[in-house]
Scaffold this active site. Structure first.
Site, PDB file in Angstrom:
ATOM      1  N   GLU A   1      42.411  49.711  47.534  1.00 37.54           N
ATOM      2  CA  GLU A   1      42.396  49.273  46.131  1.00 37.54           C
ATOM      3  C   GLU A   1      43.120  50.306  45.291  1.00 37.54           C
ATOM      4  O   GLU A   1      42.827  51.502  45.374  1.00 37.54           O
ATOM      5  CB  GLU A   1      40.965  49.094  45.622  1.00 37.54           C
ATOM      6  CG  GLU A   1      40.922  48.603  44.175  1.00 37.54           C
ATOM      7  CD  GLU A   1      39.515  48.396  43.639  1.00 37.54           C
ATOM      8  OE1 GLU A   1      39.400  47.974  42.468  1.00 37.54           O
ATOM      9  OE2 GLU A   1      38.544  48.658  44.380  1.00 37.54           O
TER      10      GLU A   1
ATOM     11  N   ASN B   1      43.775  45.380  40.328  1.00 38.62           N
ATOM     12  CA  ASN B   1      42.919  44.727  39.332  1.00 38.62           C
ATOM     13  C   ASN B   1      43.761  43.974  38.301  1.00 38.62           C
ATOM     14  O   ASN B   1      44.781  44.481  37.822  1.00 38.62           O
ATOM     15  CB  ASN B   1      42.044  45.759  38.630  1.00 38.62           C
ATOM     16  CG  ASN B   1      40.944  46.279  39.544  1.00 38.62           C
ATOM     17  OD1 ASN B   1      39.971  45.598  39.793  1.00 38.62           O
ATOM     18  ND2 ASN B   1      41.135  47.489  40.070  1.00 38.62           N
TER      19      ASN B   1
ATOM     20  N   GLU C   1      42.558  41.315  42.042  1.00 36.06           N
ATOM     21  CA  GLU C   1      41.126  41.270  41.774  1.00 36.06           C
ATOM     22  C   GLU C   1      40.896  40.932  40.294  1.00 36.06           C
ATOM     23  O   GLU C   1      41.256  41.712  39.406  1.00 36.06           O
ATOM     24  CB  GLU C   1      40.477  42.610  42.123  1.00 36.06           C
ATOM     25  CG  GLU C   1      40.545  42.950  43.604  1.00 36.06           C
ATOM     26  CD  GLU C   1      39.749  44.203  43.938  1.00 36.06           C
ATOM     27  OE1 GLU C   1      39.091  44.752  43.018  1.00 36.06           O
ATOM     28  OE2 GLU C   1      39.781  44.628  45.106  1.00 36.06           O
TER      29      GLU C   1
ATOM     30  N   ASP D   1      36.245  39.820  41.297  1.00 41.26           N
ATOM     31  CA  ASP D   1      35.723  41.181  41.251  1.00 41.26           C
ATOM     32  C   ASP D   1      34.408  41.231  40.467  1.00 41.26           C
ATOM     33  O   ASP D   1      34.157  40.381  39.598  1.00 41.26           O
ATOM     34  CB  ASP D   1      36.762  42.093  40.606  1.00 41.26           C
ATOM     35  CG  ASP D   1      36.464  43.562  40.840  1.00 41.26           C
ATOM     36  OD1 ASP D   1      35.586  43.860  41.667  1.00 41.26           O
ATOM     37  OD2 ASP D   1      37.119  44.404  40.195  1.00 41.26           O
TER      38      ASP D   1
ATOM     39  N   GLU E   1      31.349  46.687  47.351  1.00 39.30           N
ATOM     40  CA  GLU E   1      31.801  47.963  46.820  1.00 39.30           C
ATOM     41  C   GLU E   1      30.585  48.796  46.403  1.00 39.30           C
ATOM     42  O   GLU E   1      29.518  48.254  46.111  1.00 39.30           O
ATOM     43  CB  GLU E   1      32.738  47.773  45.626  1.00 39.30           C
ATOM     44  CG  GLU E   1      32.109  47.107  44.421  1.00 39.30           C
ATOM     45  CD  GLU E   1      33.045  47.041  43.226  1.00 39.30           C
ATOM     46  OE1 GLU E   1      34.046  47.780  43.232  1.00 39.30           O
ATOM     47  OE2 GLU E   1      32.758  46.253  42.287  1.00 39.30           O
TER      48      GLU E   1
END
Length: 773
Positions: free
Chosen positions: A545, A603, A635, A665, A722
């Site tokens: 990520e 993201n 995400e 997310d 996560e």
């Protein structure tokens, strides 16, 4: 009344009013100076005369040289012997004095002239002849006087007068100069008026000329006039036949011979001293009333001012005219009319500017311009679901909704004046922030939570209050603070939020960061860290990520939450996202070149789903870095509003069509449902860390995670957990069948060079630790 006035100098809205007054003054002063409105003033005066209409006194009698006289003597140029006979007849009938509205300047038969002169001589000082002259004092001025033989035995008096424009009225002379000396007018002589200077006056036309006693010239000659009709009275002899063209109009009375004008003039002077004050005194009153009108804040006060002005300029001139004082009111009325028209127009513009058209309540402009800036408390009421309610009706219900909220607030009390802004309703309170005030807001919250009937439907309104209790800042800042606090209360699902003045520093810091963001991107202050994503079934790193970091030159490393939220709030998130995307794709291409085949997650703010060029910019970046779309996951933060973002689903479908993968997310923090998850074209669900960190100790979180895994797998989605920070949680996730994990237990976010070292295994530096048990 005084409290309703504002200072022209100090009021914020005074400048346009001052301009209105100055322009109106300039126009009316010029028109008054050139007597532009004299015809209208004559009309006003004539109307006032009708109100005061009265008959003549009867003490002055007219002997008219009429059509009968012309018929008797074969015309109007008859022998002066007849005039002599008339004089003797009049005095025989008891007349006090005789005045001729004739000049007798031409020479006729000497015998006839002698006979007339003899008759004048028989009544010394009791017969007066006429004289005329043109206006002015030029040397070419020609005076028309009686013949010298007549002037020796009888004095002459001025017949001078004149008409006003459009012949609406007339004026007569007090006196005039003849042969170098001041000579009284005929009317001044009859009235016994002491003359000291030249000048003109307006006779009192409220005296009706039709009531003046009148007899025919021939009736006097024939002795058919009763003696009592003339006894002890002054007599004016003059032409009354229209054939002689000595006929003039007076408005609302008709056309009359000039001889009657001298009668009315004499009766006026007998009553007193006619004075003409002109236009300045009424104009001065109009200036004062205009100032009061422009200073008034309330419509009722302005209307009362106009009413007073109209009453003053209608009634006062009538009263003054009864005292023989004439005034011209046209400039004054024009000034009041201009100021009133422009003032009301400006008031309408200001009312529109200060009114919210959706509710007709005062808006924030009105609040800012009010005197509420020193109020201890400013309160903002945010209607959280107003847009959803209004959108759900086929007709416009916004006004009805706001009206019902206003009604409930007024019933509850505590808000004298409500203001409607774009973000809700506002009011000020003289009550400082206290438990009593907060309890009152709780009561208002309960009251507003009661269902509202709109048409045939009942709706529930969600509200939140923002409170600003700082009095040391401008009202505009306090309104913004209250608005911000209300929005925060709404996001936190709280009833109210009190604004903390200490946050001003934080707000300024955020603005400073956003002002530096572009430079930070170009200068390398911003960089991208990567946190590995590990497949739990294979124990292999399958992705990473991309996480943005900022090394500020003075503040050092910044918390990402701090500047990412600011970028969202200040519309800088697009620049930040495209920077991270570009860097991540470049580093992914480098990994692939080094033989590490894996993907990268970036993201994506839900706000960017509204950008029309999002898909095109993504495709261009993939092509530029030669990265396969299938190796990129975007995400998107789960939010309850995601489905309501215009075109969000269509944009997500277009993104998927390019080959990239989508991940939901922070799953679990919003209002997610099975239907919600099924509608989103996603490949992956990422469970938020708040449900993962204590998974081994929190039974509720364990139930939620197990349900999410089952639901997502049934829909064909992969699940990422996560926030894995201990080995017990990691083993529990493996047991539950979670697909991928990331967290500090496995690896913190690290620079790209450290990631390469980690992937090379044996060459990994000591500070990089990957734990897979």
């Amino acid at each position: 009344m005084i409290a309703d006035l504002v200072s022209l100098r100090d009021a914020p809205r005074s400048k346009p009013r001052l301009r209105i007054l100055l322009w109106a003054l300039a126009i009316c002063i010029v028109l008054g100076a050139i007597e532009f409105g004299e015809p209208l003033d004559d009309t006003f005066k004539a109307a006032r005369d009708i109100l005061r209409s009265r008959p003549a006194s009867g003490e002055i009698v007219v002997i008219g040289i009429d059509d009968r006289t012309g018929a008797r003597y074969g015309g109007f140029s008859f022998s002066r012997r007849i005039d002599a006979k008339l004089v003797d007849k009049l005095f025989a009938a008891g007349a006090e004095r005789v005045f001729f509205d004739r000049v007798y300047a031409d020479e006729t038969n000497p015998a006839d002239d002698a006979a007339f002169a003899a008759a004048l001589a028989r009544h010394p000082g009791r017969v007066f002849l006429g004289a005329i002259s043109p206006p002015g004092e030029s040397q070419e001025r020609v005076e028309t006087l009686p013949r010298p033989q007549f002037r020796k035995v009888a004095p002459y008096r001025s017949l001078n007068g004149g008409n006003t424009p459009f012949m609406l009225s007339a004026k007569l002379a007090f006196a005039d100069r003849f042969e170098g000396k001041l000579v009284p007018s005929l009317s001044s002589e009859i009235a016994g008026w002491p003359v000291s200077a030249k000048g003109y006056y307006r006779p009192d036309w409220s005296i009706r000329m039709a009531t003046v006693p009148t007899y025919s010239f021939v009736d006097v000659i024939d002795g058919r006039v009763p003696k009592l009709a003339l006894a002890g009275k002054d007599v004016i002899v003059g032409p009354t036949s229209p054939t002689l063209r000595d006929v003039y109009p007076i408005l609302f009375q008709g056309r009359f011979a000039g001889v009657y004008f001298h009668v009315i003039g004499a009766e006026t002077l007998r009553a007193g001293t006619p004075r003409d004050w002109g236009w300045l005194p009424p104009f001065g009153s109009a200036v004062l009333l205009s100032c009061l009108f422009l200073l008034a804040q309330r419509r009722l006060t302005r209307l009362l001012t106009i009413a007073v002005a109209l009453a003053t300029f209608a009634a006062l001139p009538v009263f003054l005219a009864s005292r023989l004082i004439e005034v011209d009111v046209f400039p004054a009325l024009l000034l009041v009319a201009i100021v009133a028209y422009r003032g009301f127009s400006l008031a309408r513009v200001e009312a529109t500017r200060r009114t919210n058209p959706a509710s007709d309540l005062p808006n924030l402009v009105a609040l800012i311009e009010s005197e509420a800036g020193d109020a201890p408390t400013v309160i903002a009421l945010k209607l959280r679901n107003q847009a959803e309610i209004v959108a759900s009706f086929p007709n416009d219900v916004a006004r009805a909704l706001i009206g019902e909220v206003e009604r409930r607030l007024r019933v509850a009390g505590g808000s004298d004046q409500l203001y409607h802004g774009e973000d809700g309703l506002f009011w000020t309170s003289r009550q400082p922030v206290s438990d009593e005030l907060l309890q009152h807001l709780r009561g208002l919250h309960k009251l507003l939570a009661q269902p509202i009937q709109l048409g045939d439907r009942s709706v529930d309104l969600l509200t939140a209050f923002g409170i600003d209790g700082s009095t040391d800042r401008p009202l505009t800042s306090r309104i913004a603070s209250a608005t911000l606090s209300a929005e925060e209360a709404a996001r936190a699902n709280e009833i109210w939020k009190l604004y903390d003045p200490q946050r001003n520093h934080a707000a300024a810091w955020q603005l400073s960061l956003m002002g530096r963001l572009d430079f930070a991107i170009e200068s390398g202050e911003l960089w991208v860290a990567y946190q590995p994503k590990v497949s739990l079934p294979t124990r292999q790193i399958v992705g990473m990520e991309a996480l943005v970091r900022w090394n500020h030159p003075t503040a050092g490393p910044l918390n990402p939450v701090q500047f990412i939220a600011a970028a969202e709030a200040h519309n800088k998130i697009a620049a930040l996202t495209y920077f991270v995307l570009d860097r991540a794709l470049a580093d992914l291409a480098a990994l692939h070149a080094a033989g590490h085949m894996m993907g990268v997650s970036v993201n994506l703010s839900p706000k960017l789903l509204e950008e029309s060029d999002l898909v095109e910019r993504l495709s261009e970046a993939l092509a530029r870095h030669r990265v396969l779309p299938s190796d990129v996951t975007l995400e998107i933060t789960e939010t309850g509003d995601l489905l309501s973002v215009p075109g969000s689903i269509e944009t997500m479908q277009r993104l998927v069509a390019t080959g990239v993968k989508l991940s939901i997310d922070d799953y679990g923090t919003g209002n997610a449902t099975l239907e919600y998850l099924a509608r989103l074209p996603s490949h992956e669900v990422k469970i938020d860390r708040t449900f993962i960190t204590d998974l081994d100790q929190n039974r509720d979180n364990l139930i939620l995670v197990r349900a999410t895994l089952e639901m997502a797998h049934r829909l064909g989605r992969h699940v990422v957990a996560e926030g894995v920070e201990n080995e017990e949680v990691l083993r529990l996730l493996q047991k539950l069948g979670c697909d991928i994990a990331q967290g500090y237990l496995l690896s913190r976010p690290i620079p790209f060079a450290d990631l390469l070292a980690l992937l090379d295994a044996d060459s990994a530096p000591d500070r990089v630790r990957l734990v897979i048990s």
